[in-house]
Design a protein around this motif. Sequence first.
Motif, short mmCIF file in Angstrom:
data_model
loop_
_atom_site.label_atom_id
_atom_site.label_comp_id
_atom_site.label_asym_id
_atom_site.label_seq_id
_atom_site.Cartn_x
_atom_site.Cartn_y
_atom_site.Cartn_z
N GLN A 260 0.83 -1.21 0.00
CA GLN A 260 0.00 0.00 0.00
C GLN A 260 0.87 1.26 0.00
N VAL A 261 1.94 1.24 0.77
CA VAL A 261 2.86 2.39 0.81
C VAL A 261 3.50 2.61 -0.56
N ASN A 262 3.92 1.52 -1.20
CA ASN A 262 4.54 1.64 -2.53
C ASN A 262 3.58 2.25 -3.54
N LYS A 263 2.28 1.91 -3.42
CA LYS A 263 1.30 2.47 -4.34
C LYS A 263 1.04 3.95 -4.07
N LEU A 264 0.99 4.32 -2.79
CA LEU A 264 0.65 5.69 -2.42
C LEU A 264 1.82 6.65 -2.58
N TYR A 265 3.02 6.21 -2.18
CA TYR A 265 4.17 7.13 -2.12
C TYR A 265 5.28 6.78 -3.11
N GLY A 266 5.19 5.61 -3.73
CA GLY A 266 6.23 5.22 -4.68
C GLY A 266 7.19 4.19 -4.07
N VAL A 267 7.81 3.40 -4.94
CA VAL A 267 8.71 2.33 -4.51
C VAL A 267 9.94 2.89 -3.80
N THR A 268 10.44 4.04 -4.26
CA THR A 268 11.63 4.65 -3.64
C THR A 268 11.37 4.97 -2.17
N THR A 269 10.20 5.51 -1.90
CA THR A 269 9.83 5.81 -0.51
C THR A 269 9.70 4.52 0.30
N GLY A 270 9.11 3.51 -0.32
CA GLY A 270 9.00 2.21 0.36
C GLY A 270 10.36 1.63 0.69
N ASP A 271 11.31 1.77 -0.23
CA ASP A 271 12.67 1.27 0.02
C ASP A 271 13.34 2.03 1.16
N GLU A 272 13.15 3.34 1.19
CA GLU A 272 13.73 4.15 2.26
C GLU A 272 13.14 3.76 3.61
N HIS A 294 12.11 -11.75 3.25
CA HIS A 294 11.39 -11.41 2.02
C HIS A 294 11.38 -9.89 1.92
N GLY A 295 10.71 -9.41 0.87
CA GLY A 295 10.64 -7.97 0.68
C GLY A 295 10.05 -7.24 1.86
N ASN A 296 9.10 -7.86 2.55
CA ASN A 296 8.42 -7.16 3.65
C ASN A 296 8.53 -7.91 4.98
N LEU A 318 8.55 1.15 17.98
CA LEU A 318 8.93 1.71 16.67
C LEU A 318 7.70 1.99 15.81
N PHE A 319 6.74 1.09 15.83
CA PHE A 319 5.60 1.22 14.93
C PHE A 319 4.44 2.01 15.53
N LYS A 320 4.64 2.58 16.71
CA LYS A 320 3.60 3.40 17.33
C LYS A 320 3.65 4.84 16.85
N ARG A 321 4.79 5.23 16.27
CA ARG A 321 4.91 6.61 15.80
C ARG A 321 5.12 6.62 14.28
N PRO A 322 4.72 7.72 13.61
CA PRO A 322 4.87 7.79 12.15
C PRO A 322 6.35 7.82 11.74
N PHE A 323 6.64 7.28 10.59
CA PHE A 323 7.99 7.33 10.03
C PHE A 323 8.13 8.60 9.18
N LYS A 324 9.30 9.21 9.22
CA LYS A 324 9.56 10.40 8.41
C LYS A 324 10.42 10.00 7.22
N VAL A 325 9.83 10.02 6.03
CA VAL A 325 10.53 9.62 4.82
C VAL A 325 10.31 10.67 3.74
N LYS A 326 11.39 11.32 3.32
CA LYS A 326 11.34 12.32 2.24
C LYS A 326 10.26 13.37 2.48
#
Length: 639
Positions: A260-272, A294-296, A318-326
Amino acid sequence: MTDYNIDFLIAGLVFLIFLLIHFQRYKKLNNISGRTFWFLIIAGIFDIIFDLLSSILLVKSNPAYNSWMIFFSTMLYILQMIVVYIFYNYTQALRHCDEDIRTRNIKIMAVPILCMEVAIVTNVLHKQFFYCNEQGQYVHGKAYLVTYIFTLICIAAVIINCFINQEEYQKNELRAIKEFLGVALVCVTIQMKFQSVLMTGFGLSLGITILFWALYNPQLYIDSLTGLYSKGYFRRWFPEQIKRKKELHLLMIDLWKLKQVNKLYGVTTGDELLIQIAEYLHKINEANHVFRIHGNRFFVFTTSLMDYETNKDAIMKLFKRPFKVKGERISFSAAICGIINVQEVKEIDVLIDYLEYLVQLKPKSDRTILIQNDQHTKEGFLYEQEVKKYMATAIEEDLFEVYYQPLYDLKEKRYRTMEALSRLRHPSLGMISPEVFIGIAEKHGQIAKLGYLQFRKVCKFIKEHPQIMEKIESIKYNLSPLELLKSGYSKKLLSTIEEFDIPFSYFQFEITETVATEYSEALYQTIADFKKSGIQICLDDFGSGYANLNTVLKLPFSTIKLDRSLLNGICYDDQVALLYKNIVAVMQNLGHKVVAEGVETQEEIDLLKQWGVDLVQGYYYTKPLDSEQIIHKLEKDVC
């Protein structure tokens, strides 16, 4: 005086130094063979260094350097024995056998090695291997060849061990050992033939380099994106840990929202995002037992319960707060699966299956969920494994049964059609839930064969009981996604219907809404084949997932079955009732017959009749019946 060429020694030393840096950069692989290989590199470097120093003094032939010459040569001989011993240990470390066997073999080889080391150290007294004369020249002793003979014996022991126990090695491991020995033999032969060309150390460095790229290639064992260990290395590392019989606990992080993240923000953001998570996991796990499987999916291993709890709390945090990516703040959740004392699982494939089972227990929620193994999950998993073992026999001997559940027409007040359902009875476990055995069949490539066997039974049953066709207008049969996508499968079903000489129009094939939304192109062609022959198509479980009116309009459905979950609350919640009523009206206005699934009460029947639902299916009228029961039911219940 011989002029020795030390260029090959220098080249070999440079090779090994850079190899050591490379090995350290990608993390010293944290298993027995990895640590032994690291010692082999270090021993090889010091072997070449002392070979260089002794060769330089050998060329000088100066009596003033005699004591240094003796010291460097003694160290060279000692290191050569150490290299041989470490290499032998390394070949033992690669073996996939009990640790006690490896330990015993290593101890046995340590005895003669230690005796040789003592003999070399005391050479300064007995001078049987070498000595320096008054002119500063290096002179071979009477027992000079003993060291070479002993080395050959050790190499022979390695070869014999690999030959006898070859089933305990992987093919690439045996190939790498052979190449190491081949290169070493060639270089030693060259040096014996041309003593001025010092090739032994160079051969050692080449052999170690071959081992590194064959067995520790970063592309095979290090994930290129995150720098963590890969699935390939995990498959080598885990069995070694099991054989060591040490405490081990596992946390698996399943990033189910990554697509879902890759679709919304792009694969580059997902990789970061993956890189950030990997860096965090590496930071909290001091033992460096972190793998990207695996990938995920990530695996985090700990060797104590205290570390397990610490890592678990840190990962949940770690997963309780939002991640800051780009510049984006991304809320990202995960399924965390924990297994305490994972060493008890022992087999990798069983562990992977268990983790898949735990992930399936995740409730429908956007929050990060922790699923830990306990007695209940173990029993559920063992139950599923027992069914899995039985599946092959059940398919081979055709032990599945077909049950039939009739659908009641509220307007005509009679059973109008019926659905064929697969059932499986285990000798000791009793009836197995279809969700369990169908899921297993789909996962292990058995569903097409199972489905075809069941379909033949349905056709045979109809052919042998013509009275069924007099009372029931059609048979509904479920098709799984894998059946629909299997090349030639649709034509196989059509030819089976022809074989039993049954009208195509007597069948309705049901597909789930998940299939309708995810497998469009292949699905459309298959449905076109069915539609052309006269078979009707029914959309099953509408409302349970992501199907919408667009999906309904794209495919030529004759019937829409409303999922039982839509019934929840229709008798006491006006909004739920209004939604159900409107869905029925819309579907009928589009020309579809509507089936209500899961009907169990008279109150539900009254409302569905009022809203004009065409057919109802559920325990209110009858549960699924076997072939004898359904014949009796249809003969008895005329109304």
